[in-house]
Design an enzyme around this catalytic site. Structure first.
Site, PDB file in Angstrom:
ATOM      1  N   GLU A  68       0.843  -1.203   0.000  1.00  0.00           N
ATOM      2  CA  GLU A  68       0.000   0.000   0.000  1.00  0.00           C
ATOM      3  C   GLU A  68       0.876   1.250   0.000  1.00  0.00           C
ATOM      4  O   GLU A  68       1.857   1.326   0.721  1.00  0.00           O
ATOM      5  CB  GLU A  68      -0.901   0.022   1.242  1.00  0.00           C
ATOM      6  CG  GLU A  68      -1.885  -1.138   1.315  1.00  0.00           C
ATOM      7  CD  GLU A  68      -2.975  -1.082   0.237  1.00  0.00           C
ATOM      8  OE1 GLU A  68      -3.108  -0.014  -0.398  1.00  0.00           O
ATOM      9  OE2 GLU A  68      -3.671  -2.092   0.046  1.00  0.00           O
ATOM     10  N   HIS A 127      -1.363  -5.697   1.489  1.00  0.00           N
ATOM     11  CA  HIS A 127      -2.592  -6.490   1.383  1.00  0.00           C
ATOM     12  C   HIS A 127      -2.348  -7.702   0.478  1.00  0.00           C
ATOM     13  O   HIS A 127      -1.641  -7.589  -0.534  1.00  0.00           O
ATOM     14  CB  HIS A 127      -3.736  -5.653   0.780  1.00  0.00           C
ATOM     15  CG  HIS A 127      -4.612  -5.016   1.811  1.00  0.00           C
ATOM     16  ND1 HIS A 127      -4.758  -3.653   1.909  1.00  0.00           N
ATOM     17  CD2 HIS A 127      -5.406  -5.554   2.788  1.00  0.00           C
ATOM     18  CE1 HIS A 127      -5.609  -3.378   2.909  1.00  0.00           C
ATOM     19  NE2 HIS A 127      -6.012  -4.517   3.460  1.00  0.00           N
ATOM     20  N   CYS A 154      -7.784  -2.337   8.438  1.00  0.00           N
ATOM     21  CA  CYS A 154      -6.384  -2.320   7.975  1.00  0.00           C
ATOM     22  C   CYS A 154      -5.875  -0.900   7.779  1.00  0.00           C
ATOM     23  O   CYS A 154      -4.794  -0.549   8.244  1.00  0.00           O
ATOM     24  CB  CYS A 154      -6.235  -3.102   6.667  1.00  0.00           C
ATOM     25  SG  CYS A 154      -6.398  -4.872   6.905  1.00  0.00           S
TER      26      CYS A 154
HETATM   27  N1  PCA Z   1      -8.309  -7.143   6.147  1.00  0.00           N
HETATM   28  C1  PCA Z   1      -9.224  -6.102   6.557  1.00  0.00           C
HETATM   29  C2  PCA Z   1      -9.127  -6.091   8.066  1.00  0.00           C
HETATM   30  C3  PCA Z   1      -8.432  -7.354   8.440  1.00  0.00           C
HETATM   31  C4  PCA Z   1      -7.876  -7.878   7.190  1.00  0.00           C
HETATM   32  O1  PCA Z   1      -7.128  -8.865   7.086  1.00  0.00           O
HETATM   33  C5  PCA Z   1      -8.981  -4.774   5.884  1.00  0.00           C
HETATM   34  O2  PCA Z   1      -8.478  -4.760   4.728  1.00  0.00           O
HETATM   35  O3  PCA Z   1      -9.286  -3.730   6.436  1.00  0.00           O
END
Ligand code: PCA
Length: 216
Positions: free
Chosen positions: A80, A167, A143
């Site tokens: 990100e 992610h 997240c």
């Molecule tokens: N993904 C979520 C919260 C926990 C996770 O693994 C997110 O992208 O916010």
């Protein structure tokens, strides 16, 4: 010796698995040269996830924080670029909180850039034939909230810590029920071994990095 704190999340949104928890099981067993690695497993709980991470930062004093999360529906590993100061949850977190349309921290900056070498991570992943792309949004759920809160804590306390968020897509088994529920055979996924190899590379790139990327 560099200290790296690696965080992962528990399952959420009715799922039985969060790929990040599976990834850290394997990463935990690996040795990284000149590095001490600590893994922190977090609840998908908007307040506790932040508090636990910041608490652990105080104890462990990491040089690097790499936070991992699942982004179901994405097809690549996504470092990100930016965390933004906004909560707008589409679904409640695992404790029932659904924060809607409010800044995470009133009066704090709109956003923070990742201080991890995201371009280099993507290049190295591609060289290893692992699908990867920079993402320009970490979403507005737990997240992003964790990512933003950690970056703000670092900025406010003028810490030298490098930090960022990656992610990852679903694992195959997670998509099987979704394919039925959503009547779509096309929910993307990546194999566990590929994700583990990818995060291992990302960690190695981060450990080689000595300072913040130039633009920050
Ligand atoms: N993904 C979520 C919260 C926990 C996770 O693994 C997110 O992208 O916010």
């Amino acid at each position: 010796m560099k200290k790296l704190l690696l965080t992962a999340f528990e399952p959420f949104a009715g799922q039985q698995i969060n790929p990040t928890l599976e990834i850290v099981k394997d990463i935990r067993a690996m040795a990284f040269a000149n590095a001490q690695l600590e893994v922190l497993e977090l609840p998908v709980a908007c307040f506790d996830a932040v508090e636990l991470t910041i608490h652990r930062m105080g104890e462990f004093k990491p040089d690097i924080i790499l936070m991992l999360g699942e982004a179901g529906g994405r097809a690549s590993i996504h470092p990100e670029r930016v965390a933004i100061n906004m909560d707008d949850f589409n679904i409640p977190d695992n404790t029932g909180h659904q924060l809607k349309g409010k800044p995470i921290i009133d009066g704090a900056p709109v956003g923070y850039f990742s201080s991890l070498p995201i371009n280099e991570i993507v290049d190295q992943l591609k060289q290893a034939h692992i699908p990867a792309e920079i993402s320009n949004t970490a979403g507005l759920y737990v997240c992003n909230r964790l990512f933003y809160s950690v970056m703000h804590f670092i900025a406010k306390n003028d810490l030298p810590t490098l930090a960022g968020f990656i992610h990852v897509p679903y694992l195959h088994e997670q998509t099987l029920s979704l394919n039925v529920e959503r009547h779509s055979p096309d929910v993307p996924w990546l194999a566990r071994e590929v994700m583990v190899a990818g995060i291992k590379i990302a960690i190695e790139v981060c450990l080689r990095q000595d300072s913040r990327p130039q633009f920050i």
